[in-house]
Design a protein around this motif. Structure first.
Motif, mmCIF file in Angstrom:
data_model
loop_
_atom_site.group_PDB
_atom_site.id
_atom_site.type_symbol
_atom_site.label_atom_id
_atom_site.label_comp_id
_atom_site.label_asym_id
_atom_site.label_seq_id
_atom_site.Cartn_x
_atom_site.Cartn_y
_atom_site.Cartn_z
ATOM 1 N N CYS A 148 -5.248 -11.310 -2.915
ATOM 2 C CA CYS A 148 -5.149 -12.339 -3.959
ATOM 3 C C CYS A 148 -4.585 -13.647 -3.400
ATOM 4 O O CYS A 148 -5.073 -14.734 -3.730
ATOM 5 C CB CYS A 148 -4.275 -11.837 -5.107
ATOM 6 S SG CYS A 148 -5.015 -10.514 -6.090
ATOM 7 N N ILE A 149 -3.569 -13.547 -2.553
ATOM 8 C CA ILE A 149 -3.021 -14.747 -1.913
ATOM 9 C C ILE A 149 -4.084 -15.420 -1.047
ATOM 10 O O ILE A 149 -4.211 -16.650 -1.025
ATOM 11 C CB ILE A 149 -1.780 -14.388 -1.081
ATOM 12 C CG1 ILE A 149 -0.641 -13.933 -2.000
ATOM 13 C CG2 ILE A 149 -1.327 -15.572 -0.224
ATOM 14 C CD1 ILE A 149 0.574 -13.416 -1.271
ATOM 15 N N PRO B 2 -0.939 -1.817 -3.873
ATOM 16 C CA PRO B 2 -0.525 -3.094 -4.485
ATOM 17 C C PRO B 2 -0.230 -4.193 -3.464
ATOM 18 O O PRO B 2 -0.574 -5.356 -3.685
ATOM 19 C CB PRO B 2 0.726 -2.705 -5.271
ATOM 20 C CG PRO B 2 0.563 -1.258 -5.567
ATOM 21 C CD PRO B 2 -0.145 -0.686 -4.379
ATOM 22 N N THR B 3 0.379 -3.823 -2.330
ATOM 23 C CA THR B 3 0.711 -4.832 -1.319
ATOM 24 C C THR B 3 -0.551 -5.439 -0.716
ATOM 25 O O THR B 3 -0.664 -6.665 -0.577
ATOM 26 C CB THR B 3 1.570 -4.201 -0.206
ATOM 27 O OG1 THR B 3 2.767 -3.675 -0.772
ATOM 28 C CG2 THR B 3 1.924 -5.244 0.843
ATOM 29 N N ARG B 4 -1.515 -4.587 -0.363
ATOM 30 C CA ARG B 4 -2.767 -5.099 0.205
ATOM 31 C C ARG B 4 -3.532 -5.931 -0.815
ATOM 32 O O ARG B 4 -4.126 -6.962 -0.475
ATOM 33 C CB ARG B 4 -3.624 -3.935 0.700
ATOM 34 C CG ARG B 4 -3.075 -3.256 1.946
ATOM 35 C CD ARG B 4 -3.923 -2.066 2.331
ATOM 36 N NE ARG B 4 -3.415 -1.425 3.535
ATOM 37 C CZ ARG B 4 -3.903 -0.307 4.043
ATOM 38 N NH1 ARG B 4 -4.908 0.320 3.436
ATOM 39 N NH2 ARG B 4 -3.395 0.201 5.145
ATOM 40 N N VAL C 239 -2.260 -6.040 -10.425
ATOM 41 C CA VAL C 239 -1.965 -7.189 -9.561
ATOM 42 C C VAL C 239 -3.054 -8.241 -9.691
ATOM 43 O O VAL C 239 -2.781 -9.446 -9.810
ATOM 44 C CB VAL C 239 -1.824 -6.728 -8.092
ATOM 45 C CG1 VAL C 239 -1.765 -7.930 -7.149
ATOM 46 C CG2 VAL C 239 -0.576 -5.877 -7.915
ATOM 47 N N VAL C 240 -4.320 -7.801 -9.706
ATOM 48 C CA VAL C 240 -5.433 -8.744 -9.824
ATOM 49 C C VAL C 240 -5.418 -9.420 -11.191
ATOM 50 O O VAL C 240 -5.603 -10.640 -11.313
ATOM 51 C CB VAL C 240 -6.777 -8.023 -9.595
ATOM 52 C CG1 VAL C 240 -7.939 -9.011 -9.749
ATOM 53 C CG2 VAL C 240 -6.823 -7.400 -8.211
ATOM 54 N N ARG D 115 2.683 -1.599 -13.447
ATOM 55 C CA ARG D 115 2.897 -2.960 -12.983
ATOM 56 C C ARG D 115 2.531 -3.127 -11.520
ATOM 57 O O ARG D 115 2.162 -4.209 -11.075
ATOM 58 C CB ARG D 115 4.364 -3.351 -13.210
ATOM 59 C CG ARG D 115 4.631 -4.834 -13.132
ATOM 60 C CD ARG D 115 6.117 -5.103 -13.258
ATOM 61 N NE ARG D 115 6.653 -4.512 -14.478
ATOM 62 C CZ ARG D 115 7.949 -4.380 -14.709
ATOM 63 N NH1 ARG D 115 8.823 -4.778 -13.790
ATOM 64 N NH2 ARG D 115 8.382 -3.838 -15.827
ATOM 65 N N HIS D 116 2.643 -2.067 -10.750
ATOM 66 C CA HIS D 116 2.387 -2.164 -9.318
ATOM 67 C C HIS D 116 1.054 -1.534 -8.920
ATOM 68 O O HIS D 116 0.841 -1.198 -7.759
ATOM 69 C CB HIS D 116 3.528 -1.502 -8.545
ATOM 70 C CG HIS D 116 4.873 -2.117 -8.820
ATOM 71 N ND1 HIS D 116 5.171 -3.427 -8.480
ATOM 72 C CD2 HIS D 116 5.981 -1.619 -9.415
ATOM 73 C CE1 HIS D 116 6.415 -3.687 -8.853
ATOM 74 N NE2 HIS D 116 6.932 -2.611 -9.418
#
Length: 352
Positions: A156-157, A149-151, A72-73, A66-67
């Motif tokens: 994505c944001i 995942p954070t980057r 994430v994409v 999931r992470h």
């Protein structure tokens, strides 16, 4: 540039004017457009909604992945497609009514805005997914350190904000009146066409050509790397049979991703951008009525193809991600076992 601005031709001369003849030849073809959109959206809505909601549920079940960056994409891509599918009932109601908009003005603006948000976020998310795949194969150490995942979520944001900002002009015009009826997806003034032509080329450059070139470069290097690795490992003998099988599966998934993303661009995105640009020039430069109507029909067909990307992307999740397939099977098995358990419980209650 958009669906709302592909319905009323304007001849752009020294004194931008709308002629009655051009409007007549253009709107006489409304029946074809309404039938094509109605048929397409009737097919797309249930499939796009169910597939993308199901994909989000499966991604949620992927506790071990999931992470990951790719997950994430894909979650953002499914959110984009799922949100677009929610606007399709409004479009269907409009076309079933023969082009009469019975909803608030802000919903008209939101439907137009949502189409372009979905179109260009899909293109950029697929491009990001391709870059991540190339980085994972060509430079796995850098992929592990850079593609966290954070980057990836921050990127994505950024894509959402970038596309939302450049699509904001389509929120400026809402319902337009024609023949005494409130219309949506139509221009509010002749001057709109000049602005749309400019926006078309901005979107063409940054929303399609640059991502498409990025994908071509990534995939050409990816295929070259996979081919070279395959030749090296095939000559290494059978001593590393287990590792070779795992590498073969990874190469197969990469090839699936390459094929499906490339096919999506060639079938869904390329025809629409080419025909849209030609159609806008036909309208703004005053091409013949026959040419304008022919391009208008081509725009309708290619826009339906572009909208269909919302049902193509779930296929990409399934065929390129083994964990996604495994979780789908687990979810189906869980549903079947729950159904069997409920049936057994009902039988027991009936016999007591």
């Amino acid at each position: 540039m958009n669906e709302r601005l592909l319905t009323t031709p304007v001849i752009m001369g020294n004194n931008s004017s709308v002629t009655q003849d051009s409007m007549a030849c253009f709107h006489d073809d409304d029946a074809f457009k309404y039938r094509a959109y109605t048929f397409t959206y009737l097919l797309l809505f249930p499939v796009a909604f169910l597939c993308n909601m199901g994909a989000l549920a499966v991604f949620f079940l992927q506790r071990n992945r999931r992470h990951s960056a790719s997950c994430v994409v894909m979650v953002n891509l499914a959110l984009s497609d799922g949100s677009f599918s929610l606007t399709l009932p409004l479009r269907l109601a409009y076309y079933f009514r023969g082009g009469v908009w019975d909803f608030p003005d802000w919903l008209c603006r939101l439907c137009v805005f949502g189409f372009y948000i979905n179109l260009y976020t899909s293109i950029l998310f697929l491009t990001l997914l391709s870059v991540l795949r190339w980085l994972a194969v060509a430079q796995p150490l850098r992929h592990r350190s850079l593609a966290t995942p954070t980057r990836t979520l921050l990127v994505c944001i950024g894509i959402w904000l970038f596309v939302g900002t450049f699509s904001a002009p389509f929120l400026s015009n809402g319902i337009a009146n024609r023949a005494g009826f409130p219309r949506c997806f139509e221009p509010s003034s002749p001057s709109s066409w000049g602005r749309v032509l400019i926006l078309n080329y901005v979107a063409l450059a940054f929303g399609f050509l640059l991502p498409f070139l990025t994908i071509i470069v990534c995939y050409s290097r990816l295929v070259r790397r996979l081919t070279a690795n395959s030749a090296i490992h095939s000559g290494a003998g059978s001593a590393l049979s287990g590792a070779s099988i795992a590498r073969r599966h990874n190469r197969r998934r990469s090839v699936h991703l390459v094929s499906m993303v490339t096919a999506t661009f060639l079938l869904c995105f390329l025809p629409y951008h080419v025909i849209r640009s030609l159609h806008l020039h036909a309208v703004c430069d005053g091409w013949s009525c026959a040419a304008t109507v022919a391009l208008q029909r081509a725009v309708v067909v290619t826009l339906c193809l572009a909208a269909s990307n919302s049902v193509v992307n779930p296929l990409l999740y399934y065929y390129s991600t083994r964990t996604f397939r495994d979780n789908m099977r687990d979810a189906r098995s869980s549903l079947m076992s729950n159904r069997r358990g409920s049936m057994v419980a009902m039988k027991r209650r009936n016999t007591t």
